[in-house]
Design an enzyme around this catalytic site. Structure first.
Site, PDB file in Angstrom:
ATOM      1  CG  HIS A 292      -1.989   1.084   1.122  1.00 53.69           C
ATOM      2  ND1 HIS A 292      -3.110   1.098   1.907  1.00 53.69           N
ATOM      3  CD2 HIS A 292      -2.084   2.192   0.336  1.00 53.69           C
ATOM      4  CE1 HIS A 292      -3.860   2.147   1.607  1.00 53.69           C
ATOM      5  NE2 HIS A 292      -3.242   2.842   0.661  1.00 53.69           N
TER       6      HIS A 292
ATOM      7  CD  GLU B 124      -0.037   5.277  -1.050  1.00 54.85           C
ATOM      8  OE1 GLU B 124       0.735   5.299  -0.073  1.00 54.85           O
ATOM      9  OE2 GLU B 124      -1.271   5.412  -0.930  1.00 54.85           O
TER      10      GLU B 124
ATOM     11  CG  HIS C 101       1.302   8.817   2.242  1.00 58.44           C
ATOM     12  ND1 HIS C 101       0.673   9.203   3.404  1.00 58.44           N
ATOM     13  CD2 HIS C 101       0.383   8.090   1.537  1.00 58.44           C
ATOM     14  CE1 HIS C 101      -0.565   8.729   3.420  1.00 58.44           C
ATOM     15  NE2 HIS C 101      -0.768   8.062   2.296  1.00 58.44           N
TER      16      HIS C 101
END
Length: 266
Positions: free
Chosen positions: A81, A139, A143
């Site tokens: 993930h 992602e 992040h």
């Protein structure tokens, strides 16, 4: 940069730089792994060099998912993930630098000599709703841009545009490879099943016995196992620093018994 990379650049007439090789040729990030560990050193001054000390997001989660209905997902492995930089108190920030919301991650990896990382991502970093490319872009933007040690001002002079993103994806893959969740559960006889269920304590014990640390498991409201988070602090830069494993600071969300670890369908 390797001689091979230089030759390819000359022959192809393009900029071809592998960020990891590039950083290694310049003694890596320059941070080493002897400095303070994120979230562990209470005496770290507020003015710590955030190029070599991950802050404020020094509580790092390597998150994996168990998706049962994603086409092509390996039957004998969890998938990636992300790698998330939570703050030390468990809060978090996201989308820290929209100016670096890179697109065409696959092209970026290929152009900077990280094709093997891309190949791995295409097998083990899959999107359950849309394209893999969209997932990877999300992602990174959500992040990856929040890592202080990947700020562009922390990169060596001459780094190609997007080198920090390529380093991020290579690090995510590298850390994921050290955490074979499926294998560790299987060693304890815990494998996907359509009729058998498991207790939370047996699953966590199996993972702790294999890794030395306790992760956090997540389940759906109906008790279906869905994801796992492995926790770390970081010593040095995310580019080449040391990931220091720790027990999970948060409780698992799965029930104490009756956890469904279902086989994959796709």
């Amino acid at each position: 940069m390797s001689v091979t990379s230089l030759v390819m650049s000359s022959l192809l007439g393009v900029s071809y730089v592998n960020p990891i090789n590039f950083f290694q040729s310049l003694d890596g990030s320059g941070c080493g792994t002897s400095g303070p560990i994120s979230c562990q050193d209470a005496n770290t001054p507020p003015a710590a060099n955030t190029c070599c000390f991950e802050s404020p997001g020094g509580l790092i989660l390597q998150t994996q998912v168990w998706d049962t209905d994603v086409a092509g997902s390996p039957e004998d492995s969890w998938t990636i993930h992300g790698l998330w930089p939570d703050n030390c108190d468990g809060s978090y920030i996201e989308n820290c630098d929209p100016s670096r919301d890179y697109t065409d991650i696959a092209g970026l990896l290929e152009s900077q000599g990280a094709s093997s990382t891309l190949d791995f991502m295409q097998q083990y970093w899959l999107n359950d709703d849309g394209t893999n490319e969209r997932f990877w872009e999300h992602e990174w933007a959500t992040h990856g841009t929040c890592y202080s040690t990947l700020d562009v001002d922390c990169l060596p002079s001459g780094s190609p545009t997007g080198a920090e993103a390529v380093a991020f994806f290579e690090t995510v893959v590298r850390v994921f490879k050290t955490l074979p969740t499926y294998d560790w559960l299987a060693q304890a006889g815990i494998t996907p099943s359509s009729d058998q269920t498991y207790s939370l304590s047996s699953m966590l014990s199996a993972l702790q016995d294999a890794s030395g640390y306790i992760p956090a498991l997540s389940c759906s409201r109906s008790g279906k196992l869905s994801s796992i988070s492995w926790y770390f602090n970081l010593q040095g830069s995310i580019i080449d620093g040391e990931f220091v494993p720790i027990d999970n600071p948060k409780d698992s969300s799965c029930p104490s018994s009756g956890i469904q670890y279902l086989p994959k369908e796709g």
